[in-house]
Design a protein around this motif. Structure first.
Motif: not given
Lengths: 306, 254
Positions: A5-32
């Motif tokens: 589970v990603f809940e509104r995940v944001t990751k900053f590398y200093g001033p650079v944004i790695g990922i921005n407000a990502v939300s998702c739920r992954l359960c089973g199967g192949i996710v690309g």
């Protein structure tokens, strides 16, 4: 089955944004996990495997923080990295990784043999890693990722550098693992690769999750995407007037001798333009489809999601 | 039980990889040179045993404590974790279900017997070659050797956790802090581990007539204070390394 589970995940590398407000739920199967280089795929993988902590939001595996040892026990990671303990053989390396999960010697040996067999490396597992080919390294990475039977497998570019036969073998392997109830998340920047393997697709563009859904849903989004076709003709204005009458054409623009046509269905457009050229006696010097690269597809999805 | 087995594997794996690495070759060179020096000096054959002990002690301070111990601990202390960081295999440890604090303690635990074993074997070799004088020196200087070795290892582990190129930083530290600042007049020399090691060695050799440098220059502290300082430095460095390692994100691994 471990839920990621990603809940509104944001990751900053200093001033650079790695990922921005990502939300998702992954359960089973192949996710690309699809995205161009620098889109945030590796950051997503690092967050899911507990290597990084989110700046904002939460990442959980089976209800535990992804950084916890309990979560890491349920996760197998095949990183986009081609270095190992080079002095070891493939078998020794996978065995060492199994032992680092706390298995006894006997159990670690059995698990290693199973993992090595599963990735089709039984005949080459005794070779030193220092001289191993790219394909062998990919397989050893997969073996060490699944040696402890994880419920969640994170595979960073697992097919890069693998020959077509190897790709097919690994694709079958992933399908089998998913069939056993695991969640497999794999990243790639190649759309066709993800389409072949995944039941569900996440598209990341510049750190944002711009599409998330079953293959058909993301395909639907892409079908609406206009393609640009460049036509070079002796009489561009006459050509533009004729082309504008064709169905599926959204807009026409004349730039010197070039006519830029935006269409949603390039295949049908190409068959119509052939007929048109013959009927009207037009001289067509060049015909080229522009922005077909993955980056253009991702940019379109980004714009569509805005 | 599983965690204990995983940790034991980590210690064993790390020790084995360090033993069969270029670090061992780096360490063996100064060890061999110093052993050849002791063999050449042949302290056991000297008529004046007090003078032989004094000269042997001075060699141990200048050659062993200030040179061999830092080189050996630097090689193993920085490579135990720094090696994994530099060749990016640290990732394979960080994604296993071993808490980070135990990963670092495992690395430290792997380097201590290796460095200490090698340094004590080297020290024992000197003492054997020096005969009766060596036997006295073994008893007198053993605590200084053990405490200095462990303190250096802890400090170099801290460097490995904090700095990407820990070996380079540790070399600068060994040259600047230990050799230069450690020999400056005044209390600034107390920033160097070697200062406390020397205090312990001079205190251990005192009953056999070994004299410390002039007090107004060396400004010695008591042996007990030096022991506590080395123990405190070890604990503080390890605690700092654990705190940093627990929270540090190693983004450069992939």
């Amino acid at each position: 089955m471990a839920e990621l589970v990603f809940e509104r995940v944001t990751k900053f590398y200093g001033p650079v944004i790695g990922i921005n407000a990502v939300s998702c739920r992954l359960c089973g199967g192949i996710v690309g996990l699809l995205g161009a280089n620098g889109a945030g795929k590796s950051t997503f993988m690092k967050l899911a495997s507990g290597q990084l902590r989110p700046s904002l939001g939460e990442v959980r595996v089976a209800g535990r923080a992804a950084t916890s040892a309990a979560a890491r026990r349920r996760v197998g990671l095949s990183p986009d990295l081609h270095v190992f303990y080079e002095e070891m053989t493939g078998f020794q390396f996978v065995y060492a990784m199994a032992r680092l999960h706390g298995y006894s010697r006997g159990e670690a040996r059995q698990r290693t043999q199973r993992a090595i067999e599963a990735v089709g490396m039984s005949d080459r597992a005794g070779r030193r890693l220092a001289g191993a080919s790219h394909g062998m390294r990919q397989r050893i990475k997969l073996a060490q990722a699944m040696v402890h039977d994880p419920e969640l497998l994170l595979l960073d570019e697992p097919l890069s550098g693998i020959d077509p036969a190897g790709r097919r073998e690994i694709s079958l392997l992933l399908a089998r693992w998913a069939g056993e109830g695991r969640t497999i998340v794999f990243s790639s920047h190649i759309l066709a690769e993800v389409e072949q393997l995944a039941d569900r697709i996440l598209v990341l563009v510049r750190g944002r999750l711009v599409a998330d859904g079953a293959l058909a849903e993301v395909r639907g989004l892409l079908e609406d995407r206009p393609f640009v076709v460049a036509l070079e003709a002796a009489e561009p204005r006459r050509l533009a007037a004729c082309v504008a009458e064709l169905p599926e054409v959204r807009s026409v623009e004349v730039q010197g001798e070039t006519v830029l046509v935006r269409t949603r269905n390039p295949q049908r457009f190409f068959s119509w333009i052939n007929e048109l050229v013959v009927q009207e006696g037009l001289e067509l010097r060049r015909m080229e489809m522009l922005d077909t690269g993955a980056e253009a597809v991702f940019s379109y999805l980004e714009a569509a999601s805005a | 039980m599983r965690l204990l087995r995983a940790w034991q594997t980590l210690v064993w794996l790390s020790a084995r990889r360090m033993l069969f690495s270029s670090s061992t070759l780096v360490v063996l060179l100064p060890v061999a040179i110093s052993l050849l020096f002791v063999l050449h000096r042949n302290y056991g054959a000297w008529d004046d045993s007090a003078r032989a002990f004094d000269r042997f002690s001075r060699f141990l301070v200048a050659g062993y404590l200030l040179f061999v111990i830092p080189i050996c601990t630097l090689a193993y202390g920085t490579s135990s974790l720094g090696g994994d960081r530099e060749d990016r295999t640290l990732l394979f440890l960080l994604v296993r279900p071993i808490p980070r604090a135990l990963v670092l303690l495992g690395k430290f635990s792997a380097s201590v017997p290796l460095a200490l074993g090698l340094l004590l074997a080297c020290f024992g070799g000197y003492c054997l070659l020096a005969g009766e004088v060596g036997r006295l020196a073994w008893n007198a200087y053993l605590p200084a050797v053990v405490l200095s070795t462990i303190a250096y290892l802890a400090v170099f582990h801290l460097f490995a956790v904090v700095f990407r190129h820990a070996t380079t930083v540790a070399l600068i530290y060994a040259l600047f802090m230990e050799l230069v600042l450690g020999h400056m007049p005044g209390i600034i020399k107390r920033v160097a581990i070697s200062y406390y090691g020397r205090v312990l060695m001079y205190a251990g050799g005192e009953p056999w007539g070994v004299r410390a440098p002039p007090a107004q220059w060396f400004e010695p502290i008591s042996a007990t204070a030096a022991t506590w300082a080395l123990a405190g430095l070890t604990v503080a460095s390890l605690a700092a390394a654990l705190a940093v390692f627990q929270w540090r994100e190693y983004r450069d691994l992939t």
